[in-house]
Design a protein around this motif. Sequence first.
Motif, PDB file in Angstrom:
ATOM      1  N   TRP A 207     -16.335  -8.099 -79.396  1.00 29.47           N
ATOM      2  CA  TRP A 207     -16.061  -7.310 -79.891  1.00 29.47           C
ATOM      3  C   TRP A 207     -15.189  -7.845 -81.404  1.00 29.47           C
ATOM      4  CZ3 TRP A 207     -11.157  -5.296 -81.683  1.00 29.47           C
ATOM      5  CH2 TRP A 207     -11.349  -3.741 -82.012  1.00 29.47           C
ATOM      6  N   SER A 210     -16.925  -9.658 -84.088  1.00 25.18           N
ATOM      7  CA  SER A 210     -17.534  -8.470 -85.127  1.00 25.18           C
ATOM      8  C   SER A 210     -16.524  -7.669 -85.782  1.00 25.18           C
ATOM      9  CB  SER A 210     -18.295  -7.970 -83.868  1.00 25.18           C
ATOM     10  OG  SER A 210     -18.821  -7.611 -83.553  1.00 25.18           O
ATOM     11  N   ASN A 211     -15.476  -7.622 -85.259  1.00 22.74           N
ATOM     12  CA  ASN A 211     -14.605  -7.313 -86.122  1.00 22.74           C
ATOM     13  C   ASN A 211     -13.277  -7.394 -87.171  1.00 22.74           C
ATOM     14  OD1 ASN A 211     -15.150  -3.901 -85.955  1.00 22.74           O
ATOM     15  ND2 ASN A 211     -15.149  -5.088 -84.007  1.00 22.74           N
ATOM     16  N   PRO A 214     -12.087  -6.500 -90.908  1.00 20.84           N
ATOM     17  CA  PRO A 214     -11.207  -4.844 -90.455  1.00 20.84           C
ATOM     18  C   PRO A 214     -10.202  -5.235 -89.368  1.00 20.84           C
ATOM     19  CG  PRO A 214     -13.822  -4.821 -89.217  1.00 20.84           C
ATOM     20  CD  PRO A 214     -13.434  -5.639 -89.721  1.00 20.84           C
ATOM     21  N   THR A 222      -9.286   0.217 -86.065  1.00 17.44           N
ATOM     22  CA  THR A 222      -9.757  -0.977 -84.926  1.00 17.44           C
ATOM     23  C   THR A 222      -8.718  -1.351 -84.495  1.00 17.44           C
ATOM     24  OG1 THR A 222     -11.041  -1.166 -86.660  1.00 17.44           O
ATOM     25  CG2 THR A 222     -10.991  -3.206 -85.631  1.00 17.44           C
TER      26      THR A 222
END
Length: 355
Positions: A207, A210-211, A214, A222
Motif C-alpha cells: 500500500w 502505491s501511495n 499522496p 491517506t
Amino acid sequence: MTPPQKAPTRTLVVALAERSYPVHIGAELLTGIGHLLPNTRSGRAIIVTNQVVAAHHLDRLQEGLERADIHHDVIVVPDGEVHKDWATLYDIHTRLLELKAERSTMLIALGGGVIGDLAGFAAATHQRGMPLVQIPTTLLAQVDSSVGGKTGVNHPLGKNMIGAFYQPSAVIIDSATLSTLPDREYASGLAEVVKYGAIRSPELFAWLESNVLPLLSRDEATLAQAIHESCRIKAEIVAADERETGERALLNFGHTFGHAIEVGAGYGAWLHGEAVAAGMVLAAELSVRVTGMPAADNRRLKQLLSRFGLPVRPPSLGDDRYLELMARDKKVEGGKLRLVLLKAIGQAVVVRDVP
C-alpha cells in the motif's frame, strides 16, 4: 464552496489490562481536547513543550484545556535531540517542584519524540509516577514513540540508555499538527511507517508503494490511514510484549545500526528516521546473506525509502566504530549482539550473534 471533509476520529486501545489506554487519531483535536482527556482528580495539568512547537500549537491546546476547565501551567525546554539529556530532565523536575505538581497532576507532552521521551521520564519519576498524556506533533512520534511507554534520555555513550517503561493514560494524535512540520522531519517519520510494513505487514508495504505521492503531498485521508495502521501494529505488539522480552524487539528493525549512526555522527546530525532508514538498508543487506531474504525484497525496501526522500547510504564511520557503538546497544544480551533481520517483506526475526 463545500469545505474539505475531515478524516474521522479513530480510537485504538493498547490492551494492557488495568493499564490499558486509548490512542485517539483525528484532525483538529486540540481545541476540543477536553472530552478525550482522562479524568484528573486535581483538575490540573502541566504541559511540557519546546519553543518551536509552542509557537505553532500551544495556543490551541491551552484553549482546549480552558474549555474543559483544566487549570494548567507550561514548561518550555530547548528544542533538539542534543537536549534530550540529564540536564534538561533535571530542569523539568525543578519546575515541577516549583509549580508544586502533585502525584495527581496530569503531565502533557506536546511535541515530538524528544519531548515525549523527556516528559514521559519526568512523569515516571516525579513523586514516583504521575498521569501522562502524549500529544505527539511529529509524524515519527505519532506513529512510533508516543505509543508503548518507552521514556528516557540519551548519554554520550549511547542513545536511550537511561529511562523507564511508563505507559501514558492516553495518546492524542492530531494530524493537523503535521501541517507545520518541515519536509525533512516529515520524511523521517515515514521511515517508521515503512518499518511496520517491512516487519509485519506485506499488505501495508505494498500500500505504501502505491501511495508515495499522496503521502508526500500529505493527503489527509491517506495520512490518517498510514498513522492508524502504524499505531494498530504497534499497539498489538506492545500488548503482547510490553517490556520487550520477545516480540517487541522486532520493532527495533534498523535501530541497532540507526542508533550507532546517530551517536557516531553526533546527536542531531542525522534525524532519527533518517538513521533508521539507513539502518534498515544495512539490516536488509545483511538479511540477504544471513536469512536468505530475497534480493528482490531488499531492492523494494531500498527503493521505497529512496522514493520517500530518505537516505539509503549510511555515513562512513568505519567498521570498528560501528561495532564499538553497536556493542553498547540495549539489545546486547549475554555479551552478544541481537539483530532484527528480515526473512522477507513482512517477516522479521531476531538473530543472535550474527556472523
